[in-house]
Design an enzyme around this catalytic site. Structure first.
Site, PDB file in Angstrom:
ATOM      1  N   LYS A   1     -71.739  19.821 137.077  1.00  0.00           N
ATOM      2  CA  LYS A   1     -72.638  20.553 138.262  1.00  0.00           C
ATOM      3  C   LYS A   1     -71.309  21.354 139.900  1.00  0.00           C
ATOM      4  O   LYS A   1     -70.378  20.511 139.332  1.00  0.00           O
ATOM      5  CB  LYS A   1     -73.573  19.182 139.661  1.00  0.00           C
TER       6      LYS A   1
ATOM      7  N   LEU B   1     -67.308  16.509 139.787  1.00  0.00           N
ATOM      8  CA  LEU B   1     -68.814  17.401 138.784  1.00  0.00           C
ATOM      9  C   LEU B   1     -69.413  16.734 138.840  1.00  0.00           C
ATOM     10  O   LEU B   1     -70.412  17.165 137.918  1.00  0.00           O
ATOM     11  CB  LEU B   1     -67.984  17.648 137.743  1.00  0.00           C
TER      12      LEU B   1
ATOM     13  N   GLY C   1     -63.957  10.894 138.781  1.00  0.00           N
ATOM     14  CA  GLY C   1     -63.280  11.039 139.260  1.00  0.00           C
ATOM     15  C   GLY C   1     -63.108  12.656 140.443  1.00  0.00           C
ATOM     16  O   GLY C   1     -62.046  13.259 140.383  1.00  0.00           O
ATOM     17  N   GLY C   2     -63.618  14.056 139.303  1.00  0.00           N
ATOM     18  CA  GLY C   2     -63.087  15.146 139.205  1.00  0.00           C
ATOM     19  C   GLY C   2     -64.111  16.712 140.075  1.00  0.00           C
ATOM     20  O   GLY C   2     -63.842  16.654 140.401  1.00  0.00           O
TER      21      GLY C   2
ATOM     22  N   PRO D   1     -64.188  14.459 133.620  1.00  0.00           N
ATOM     23  CA  PRO D   1     -63.405  14.019 133.837  1.00  0.00           C
ATOM     24  C   PRO D   1     -64.001  13.035 135.076  1.00  0.00           C
ATOM     25  O   PRO D   1     -64.724  13.208 135.862  1.00  0.00           O
ATOM     26  CB  PRO D   1     -61.883  15.036 134.556  1.00  0.00           C
TER      27      PRO D   1
ATOM     28  N   SER E   1     -74.487  12.737 136.649  1.00  0.00           N
ATOM     29  CA  SER E   1     -75.553  13.541 135.703  1.00  0.00           C
ATOM     30  C   SER E   1     -75.824  12.497 134.121  1.00  0.00           C
ATOM     31  O   SER E   1     -77.037  12.232 134.180  1.00  0.00           O
ATOM     32  CB  SER E   1     -74.385  14.502 134.760  1.00  0.00           C
TER      33      SER E   1
ATOM     34  N   ASP F   1     -76.019  11.616 144.212  1.00  0.00           N
ATOM     35  CA  ASP F   1     -76.595  13.316 143.567  1.00  0.00           C
ATOM     36  C   ASP F   1     -77.071  12.969 142.447  1.00  0.00           C
ATOM     37  O   ASP F   1     -77.556  13.730 141.377  1.00  0.00           O
ATOM     38  CB  ASP F   1     -74.666  13.692 143.077  1.00  0.00           C
TER      39      ASP F   1
END
Length: 283
Positions: free
Chosen positions: A10, A104, A101-102, A99, A109, A141
């Site tokens: 995301k 995303l 700690g990115g 990755p 997810s 999230d």
């Protein structure tokens, strides 16, 4: 039989910190959109009630992994309500592209994909509302990934309103560092009083991320990547970082810029999508 399930990334197209609660959690307004890019989770059903993660993550205990925690949470919730078929279990493996700690949403997810996939494969029959409520206990999230539609999020990220922002192309770059979320949220200089605005107003404004100034100040790698991308297109941080993204109208524009990237810039091109690839796979 082994089945494969998308676990998409995301982006936070914007992120504004609107306050801090007495319990320390920050309130925010953010816009989530999925990417047609992410991890892939493979599941093979077992009939002895065991949950096994076949691809462990270095430094993370088996039972602490979000994938295992999600599977066990679903198992317990379904069993407590009499909806878990006897012997339900699974071997789970992951092809990891996102990755840690990115920013995303990789871990969130993964947890959501496991909840949705095992609910389907085990034929538990839990509703999306039930799965999202379970997901919230795993991470703020997780619910947006469970529900599978681009969304405007408020509160601490749990109040979701489906929206359909433009589906643009993105060059997503990883600066080579991992940023733990608390590092950003505990910084005394983090903006914490951005005025709340309606989604209609926010969609008309230029997008930005309140966490970006802190990430750039504390991590020179983030600052370097953003400085380079901003020469080519509107660019900003996603989540609390470390990944940053530049937006383009076409795939070819994004790929042309990636081809010009310096050797130290590690990135990929993906399309923003308002319906999660996980939910597309279930249609």
């Amino acid at each position: 039989m082994r089945t494969q399930w998308p676990s998409p990334a995301k982006l936070n197209l914007f992120l504004y910190i609107t306050g801090q609660r007495a319990d320390g959690y920050h309130t925010l307004q953010t816009l989530f959109q999925f990417l047609d890019y992410g991890d892939t989770i493979s599941i093979e059903l077992r009939d002895n009630g065991d949950i096994r993660l076949l691809t462990p993550v270095e430094g993370v205990e088996h039972e602490d992994n979000l994938i295992v925690r999600a599977a066990r949470l679903l198992m317990k919730t379904a069993a407590d309500s009499g909806r878990l078929p006897t012997g339900s279990g699974a071997n789970i493996s992951i092809d990891k592209r996102l990755p840690m700690g990115g920013g995303l949403g990789g871990g969130s997810s993964n947890a959501a994909t496991v909840l949705v996939a095992l609910n389907h494969l085990w034929q538990c029959g839990l509703s999306m509302d039930e799965l999202a409520e379970m997901g919230l206990t795993l991470g703020a999230d997780v619910p947006v990934f469970v529900r599978g539609h681009a969304a405007f999020a408020e509160g601490v990220g749990e109040i979701l309103t489906p929206v359909d922002p433009p589906e643009k192309w993105y060059l997503v770059a990883h600066p080579g560092v991992s940023i733990p979320t608390p590092v950003i949220f505990k910084d005394p200089e983090l903006p914490r009083n951005t005025p709340k605005r309606s989604i209609e107003t926010l969609l008309k404004c230029e997008f930005s991320n309140d966490c970006e100034v802190i990430a750039r100040k504390r991590f020179r790698e983030v600052d370097a990547v953003l400085s380079w991308l901003l020469e080519y297109a509107p660019s900003r941080l996603t989540g609390t970082g470390a990944c940053v993204f530049a937006e383009f109208d076409t795939e070819s524009e994004a790929r042309q810029v990636l081809e010009q990237a310096p050797e130290w810039l590690n990135g990929f091109v993906a399309k923003g999508v308002n319906l999660s690839p996980l939910h597309r796979a279930m249609l």
